[in-house]
Design a protein around this motif. Structure first.
Motif, short mmCIF file in Angstrom:
data_model
loop_
_atom_site.label_atom_id
_atom_site.label_comp_id
_atom_site.label_asym_id
_atom_site.label_seq_id
_atom_site.Cartn_x
_atom_site.Cartn_y
_atom_site.Cartn_z
N TYR A 22 0.74 6.68 0.39
CA TYR A 22 1.19 5.74 1.42
C TYR A 22 -0.03 5.15 2.13
CZ TYR A 22 0.36 9.22 5.13
OH TYR A 22 -0.21 10.11 6.00
N LEU A 23 0.23 4.08 2.84
CA LEU A 23 -0.80 3.40 3.61
C LEU A 23 -0.52 3.62 5.09
CD1 LEU A 23 -0.90 0.02 1.66
CD2 LEU A 23 -2.31 2.05 1.30
N CYS A 24 -1.50 4.13 5.83
CA CYS A 24 -1.35 4.32 7.26
C CYS A 24 -2.18 3.27 7.98
CB CYS A 24 -1.79 5.72 7.69
SG CYS A 24 -1.50 5.97 9.47
N HIS A 25 -1.53 2.52 8.85
CA HIS A 25 -2.16 1.42 9.58
C HIS A 25 -2.47 1.79 11.02
CE1 HIS A 25 -1.08 -1.40 6.32
NE2 HIS A 25 -0.01 -0.64 6.21
N PHE A 37 -6.69 0.06 6.97
CA PHE A 37 -5.67 1.08 6.78
C PHE A 37 -6.31 2.24 6.03
CE2 PHE A 37 -5.00 -1.93 3.26
CZ PHE A 37 -5.21 -1.10 2.18
N PRO A 101 1.06 3.34 -3.91
CA PRO A 101 1.65 3.32 -2.57
C PRO A 101 3.16 3.10 -2.64
CG PRO A 101 0.51 1.25 -3.00
CD PRO A 101 0.25 2.15 -4.18
N HIS A 104 4.57 2.39 4.07
CA HIS A 104 3.62 2.13 5.14
C HIS A 104 3.98 2.98 6.34
CE1 HIS A 104 1.96 -1.58 3.29
NE2 HIS A 104 3.19 -1.73 2.83
N VAL A 107 2.87 0.88 11.31
CA VAL A 107 2.86 -0.56 11.10
C VAL A 107 2.67 -1.37 12.38
CG1 VAL A 107 4.13 -0.45 8.93
CG2 VAL A 107 5.38 -0.71 11.10
N ARG A 110 -0.71 -2.74 12.12
CA ARG A 110 -1.08 -3.42 10.87
C ARG A 110 -1.71 -4.77 11.19
NH1 ARG A 110 3.34 -3.55 6.43
NH2 ARG A 110 4.52 -4.37 8.16
N ARG A 115 -2.42 -8.24 4.74
CA ARG A 115 -1.19 -7.80 4.11
C ARG A 115 -1.09 -8.15 2.63
NH1 ARG A 115 4.38 -7.92 7.41
NH2 ARG A 115 5.46 -6.66 5.89
#
Length: 144
Positions: A22-25, A37, A101, A104, A107, A110, A115
């Protein structure tokens, strides 16, 4: 799967059951990684074996610590203090391309301009002769 830091001082082996990441922002991950991120793979703590030495760690908040290599600066983990899981940075995996991924987090922080980068111009490392020549002079090859 295996992975580690840039200098090789910290290496790990981890049993993974899927290729989900996953992507953590959140702002803390942005600051901890120096990126817009953090790409992370959550795994059970018990699934990770540090094969060289434990990472250096710093409490990044009241609820978490971050593992990193003090020698080369590579960020390696996000570790919630009350969790049986930890998150490994996707870029520290030897076969990072395997992870995909699936969501998110954080967000609210973000950066919208980052994006969708799919249509930006692209260059390969070998297209930059000044960089290639520096690598050839110092290492004899361009690193992976």
């Amino acid at each position: 799967m295996t992975g580690g830091c840039q200098c090789g001082g910290i290496r790990y082996s981890v049993v993974v059951t899927d290729d989900d990441a996953y992507l953590c922002h959140c702002r803390m991950c942005q600051r901890a990684t120096g990126g817009v991120f953090a790409a992370l793979k959550q795994v059970p703590r018990a699934a990770v074996t540090w094969t060289t030495r434990q990472p250096d760690r710093r409490a990044s908040s009241e609820i978490a610590q971050r593992g990193f290599c003090a020698e080369c600066g590579t960020p390696l983990t996000y570790e919630g203090v009350r969790s049986d899981n930890l998150d490994l940075t996707v870029g520290s995996f030897d076969e990072a391309h395997r992870l995909k991924p699936v969501g998110h987090f954080g967000v609210e922080s973000r950066h919208p301009a980052w994006r969708d980068t799919a249509n930006l111009p692209e260059k390969r490392t070998q297209d930059l002769p000044n960089i290639v020549s520096q690598w050839m002079e110092t290492r004899g090859h361009v690193p992976d």
